[in-house]
Write a protein that holds these residues in place. Structure first.
Motif, PDB file in Angstrom:
ATOM      1  N   VAL A  67     -17.902  38.140  86.181  1.00  0.00           N
ATOM      2  CA  VAL A  67     -19.248  38.697  86.047  1.00  0.00           C
ATOM      3  C   VAL A  67     -19.868  38.278  84.707  1.00  0.00           C
ATOM      4  O   VAL A  67     -21.038  37.883  84.641  1.00  0.00           O
ATOM      5  N   ALA A  68     -19.075  38.348  83.653  1.00  0.00           N
ATOM      6  CA  ALA A  68     -19.583  37.977  82.327  1.00  0.00           C
ATOM      7  C   ALA A  68     -19.977  36.501  82.282  1.00  0.00           C
ATOM      8  O   ALA A  68     -21.038  36.145  81.743  1.00  0.00           O
ATOM      9  N   PHE A  69     -19.140  35.641  82.862  1.00  0.00           N
ATOM     10  CA  PHE A  69     -19.419  34.206  82.833  1.00  0.00           C
ATOM     11  C   PHE A  69     -20.655  33.876  83.668  1.00  0.00           C
ATOM     12  O   PHE A  69     -21.515  33.094  83.242  1.00  0.00           O
ATOM     13  N   LEU A  70     -20.756  34.480  84.856  1.00  0.00           N
ATOM     14  CA  LEU A  70     -21.929  34.233  85.696  1.00  0.00           C
ATOM     15  C   LEU A  70     -23.196  34.757  85.013  1.00  0.00           C
ATOM     16  O   LEU A  70     -24.251  34.113  85.066  1.00  0.00           O
ATOM     17  N   SER A  71     -23.106  35.918  84.370  1.00  0.00           N
ATOM     18  CA  SER A  71     -24.267  36.479  83.664  1.00  0.00           C
ATOM     19  C   SER A  71     -24.719  35.551  82.554  1.00  0.00           C
ATOM     20  O   SER A  71     -25.923  35.332  82.354  1.00  0.00           O
ATOM     21  N   LEU A  72     -23.749  34.981  81.831  1.00  0.00           N
ATOM     22  CA  LEU A  72     -24.083  34.028  80.766  1.00  0.00           C
ATOM     23  C   LEU A  72     -24.767  32.790  81.344  1.00  0.00           C
ATOM     24  O   LEU A  72     -25.774  32.309  80.808  1.00  0.00           O
ATOM     25  N   ARG A 116     -19.312  37.317  95.913  1.00  0.00           N
ATOM     26  CA  ARG A 116     -18.233  38.211  95.473  1.00  0.00           C
ATOM     27  C   ARG A 116     -18.380  38.631  94.012  1.00  0.00           C
ATOM     28  O   ARG A 116     -17.687  39.535  93.553  1.00  0.00           O
ATOM     29  N   VAL A 117     -19.250  37.938  93.287  1.00  0.00           N
ATOM     30  CA  VAL A 117     -19.487  38.274  91.876  1.00  0.00           C
ATOM     31  C   VAL A 117     -20.872  38.919  91.776  1.00  0.00           C
ATOM     32  O   VAL A 117     -21.869  38.293  92.127  1.00  0.00           O
ATOM     33  N   GLN A 118     -20.907  40.159  91.329  1.00  0.00           N
ATOM     34  CA  GLN A 118     -22.163  40.903  91.286  1.00  0.00           C
ATOM     35  C   GLN A 118     -22.590  41.135  89.836  1.00  0.00           C
ATOM     36  O   GLN A 118     -22.093  42.040  89.168  1.00  0.00           O
ATOM     37  N   ASP A 143     -18.378  42.891  76.728  1.00  0.00           N
ATOM     38  CA  ASP A 143     -17.912  43.758  77.811  1.00  0.00           C
ATOM     39  C   ASP A 143     -16.701  43.161  78.508  1.00  0.00           C
ATOM     40  O   ASP A 143     -15.771  43.876  78.902  1.00  0.00           O
ATOM     41  N   ALA A 144     -16.687  41.834  78.649  1.00  0.00           N
ATOM     42  CA  ALA A 144     -15.537  41.180  79.282  1.00  0.00           C
ATOM     43  C   ALA A 144     -14.307  41.291  78.390  1.00  0.00           C
ATOM     44  O   ALA A 144     -13.186  41.473  78.879  1.00  0.00           O
ATOM     45  N   HIS A 145     -14.533  41.201  77.088  1.00  0.00           N
ATOM     46  CA  HIS A 145     -13.404  41.300  76.152  1.00  0.00           C
ATOM     47  C   HIS A 145     -12.775  42.690  76.191  1.00  0.00           C
ATOM     48  O   HIS A 145     -11.548  42.836  76.078  1.00  0.00           O
TER      49      HIS A 145
END
Length: 680
Positions: free
Chosen positions: A355-360, A411-413, A345-347
């Protein structure tokens, strides 16, 4: 054995002795012997020097957390045994490397030294028994130890050994209508009170909190998938209500409360196929689903009354391993697909890179912390009680820590748990479904899909129950296959009337339930490998009841569930899938394909089965697993239960191509005792 019994009756027991060195330990033991008038004070000094000198020359620890200090001296009038249980294990140099917790101190006059080997043999036989070791660790006084000794002698007596049934009591046909069901009730009813009192333990609390999240995650996930597969007719709200209601009823009324009900992948495939069929035939889905559910309930009741669950005895480890591997693989693959999906999704810029990095981080962190803490029981750090607490509450701690970690980045959801704002049906309909709104011909025609559905419920429920009731889990209160199927069948009918999804025993959740309530110990195999072995499971209804009551309470605070980041639950999914692989010999043998043959572990099957036969057997299981996976994901998914049932004739046909002694080792119901216990 009578020698030990006399010593226990005489009160020669020291429970929870605190010490931090071998010399202090022996000093306290001798002081205790003097206080009991077993030896005089003068002889006590000589005895302490003799015991200490013997310990310096060679360790008297014989393995399995047991040591046998001994001395035969002039001045000691009669032989005796002192049983000592340490509060904290002490490293006494045992050959298996396991710290010592239990000591049998043998003392007597020189003339009794010849009987030492006989006494040592008795102690080794006693302490090699898993149940006695557990009972000895839990005993609060001499009375508890004597009761444990009585139980050991009862189950190891020649009469008990020769009357051991080849088929478990719960799977023996009764020969008359309702006989198996009545036998299940008679078998489980005497334990009903203890099913609650045995749960009054911190381990139950840890299991409840862990599996609350572990059951909530797939409930919401399958609810979302069900919403899409049924055109918004059945969704998250219905799945949560079904899980809370059915789980509570099952925990109170079932024969095997360690099974946890839930929506499973095969059930989802069936419901989705039924919905597409209704759309093609232009008939109302919910009313048709209700008729299918009612017919399925009737079939399940008939199965329960006619002892149909006894047919599950033809399923062997061959089938169990394939089915368990399939469910574990589904959990692992789906969680990994969701985690990797954040990067994709980030790509494509559907979500930000933050968001992608925090989710990982949240998913991997939850998995890593849960795995680390689950293994902390074998760590050398902190006290045993603290290690036990961290291991029991590890999954819950990992979820809470990752939720707090996510909150530090306001700030990152990351993606939140998708739950409705209020308790209402997904489509806005009323809760009760009127099946008579369906065309009249549907009332009877629904029998056809119901036959497939009832077979799926039968197999899903009973195979999971077989895995839970496996001899390796050391369950003692008995099985309840027929009673469980009756309860599940009635619940399927009730859910159908309210437009709720059907639930059966969910394999991964149930196996994690058993492991979370288990007391394990580290053992050393003949090849010198260390592994954990279950010695006792706290069989209780309280954990299952608590899990589903919490899910029910969650219905009153649905907005709060949105505070749980979805990646955290994916990490928990991954943990459950990986942990459920443990003990599956199919994965162990699959790993041998990449292992140097000279370094194969000395398991019963590597020692007794030719290498080629072992690998062909594993290849056969892998082929069956791939076929099930393809069928599950194909338009022919409605035939999935048929393919599961076909595993039985596949195993029978395999018997024509493998030697019987090879199959006896590869498809053994239980790991041979000589492999479980290695006194080194």
């Amino acid at each position: 054995m009578e020698h030990l019994r006399r010593a226990l009756n005489a009160g020669h027991v020291f429970i929870d002795l605190e010490t931090n060195s071998t010399s202090d330990l022996l000093h306290q033991i001798v002081d205790y012997a003097v206080s009991l008038d077993v030896v005089s004070a003068d002889v006590g000094e000589v005895l302490e020097r003799d015991l200490l000198e013997r310990e310096r020359r060679f360790s008297t620890a014989i393995g399995h957390a047991v040591a046998v200090p001994h001395a035969y001296l002039d001045g000691i009038e009669a032989p005796t045994i002192l049983f000592v249980r340490l509060k904290h294990p002490l490293n006494m140099g045992a050959p298996d490397g396991i710290p010592t917790r239990y000591l049998f101190v043998l003392i007597g006059p020189p003339r009794d030294a010849a009987a030492h080997l006989d006494t040592l043999t008795t102690i080794a036989r006693l302490m090699s028994d898993d149940e006695f070791r557990y009972d000895a660790g839990e005993a609060k006084d001499v009375g508890d130890l004597l009761e444990a000794l009585d139980r050991f002698e009862a189950r190891t007596s020649p009469e008990a050994v020769t009357t051991e049934p080849t088929v478990s009591p719960g799977l023996q046909p009764s020969g008359h209508l309702g006989g198996g069901l009545i036998a299940d009730i008679r078998r489980r009813l005497p334990f009903y009170r203890s099913d609650f009192t045995d749960g009054l333990h911190t381990k139950t609390l840890g299991s409840t909190l862990f599996l609350y999240f572990a059951c909530l995650a797939p409930t919401v996930t399958f609810g979302g998938l069900m919403y899409g597969a049924t055109g918004g007719t059945i969704g998250i709200a219905e799945t949560l209500v079904a899980t809370a209601f059915c789980g509570t009823v099952y925990a109170l009324a079932s024969g095997q409360p360690l099974n946890l009900l839930g929506v499973t992948g095969p059930l989802l495939v069936f419901i989705a196929t039924l919905y597409r069929l209704c759309i093609d035939l232009q008939i109302p889905f919910l009313e048709t689903y209700t008729w299918v559910g009612l017919w399925t309930a009737l079939f399940c009741v008939i199965f329960a009354l006619t002892d149909a669950s006894c047919l599950i005895r033809y399923f062997t480890r061959f089938t169990d391993e394939i089915f368990a591997a399939l469910i574990s693989t589904i959990f692992i693959s789906e969680s990994l697909k969701s985690i990797i999906g954040y990067l994709q999704d980030a790509h494509t810029e559907r979500v930000s890179h933050d968001v992608a990095f925090l989710s990982l981080l949240l998913a991997v962190g939850t998995f890593a912390i849960a795995m680390m803490l689950s293994r902390f029981r074998r760590s050398v750090y902190l006290r045993p009680s603290v290690r036990e607490f961290l291991a029991d509450f590890g999954p819950t701690i990992s979820v809470v820590l990752m939720m707090l970690f996510a909150a530090t980045f306001p700030r990152v959801q990351p993606e939140a748990l998708e739950v409705p704002d209020s308790l209402a049906t997904s489509s806005g309909r009323g809760w009760l479904v009127n099946p008579f709104d369906a065309p009249v011909w549907v009332w009877g025609a629904s029998i056809v899909p119901a036959m497939f559905f009832s077979v799926l419920v039968y197999l899903d429920q009973n195979i999971t129950a077989r895995l839970v009731n496996s001899p390796q889990n050391r369950l003692k209160k008995g099985e309840g296959y027929h009673l469980d199927l009756l309860v599940v069948g009635l619940l399927v009918g009730i859910c159908a009337l309210f437009g709720l999804p059907p639930l059966v025993a969910a394999t991964v959740r149930s196996l994690n339930h058993v492991r979370s309530l288990a007391t394990s110990e580290e053992i050393v195999t003949r090849s010198g490998d260390h592994r954990e072995q279950i010695i006792h499971v706290r069989e209780t209804r309280l954990s299952g009841l608590g899990i589903h009551v919490l899910i029910g309470l969650s219905l009153l605070a649905l907005p709060l569930l949105k505070l749980v980041p979805k990646p955290v639950l994916y990490g928990l999914f991954l943990y459950m899938g990986v942990v459920s692989i443990s003990g599956n010999q199919f994965f162990e043998r699959l790993n041998l394909w990449l292992t140097d043959p000279d370094l194969y572990p000395r398991t019963h099957y590597t020692r007794m089965v030719p290498r080629a036969a072992m690998h062909v057997f594993t290849l056969l299981q892998l082929t069956c697993l791939v076929v099930l996976w393809v069928v599950k994901a194909s338009p022919a998914g409605i035939l999935f239960p048929v393919f599961i049932a076909l595993l039985v004739p596949v195993r029978l046909i395999a018997g024509r191509f493998f030697r019987s002694e090879d199959l006896k080792a590869l498809d053994a119901e239980e790991i041979p005792e000589e492999e479980e216990t290695a006194w080194v």
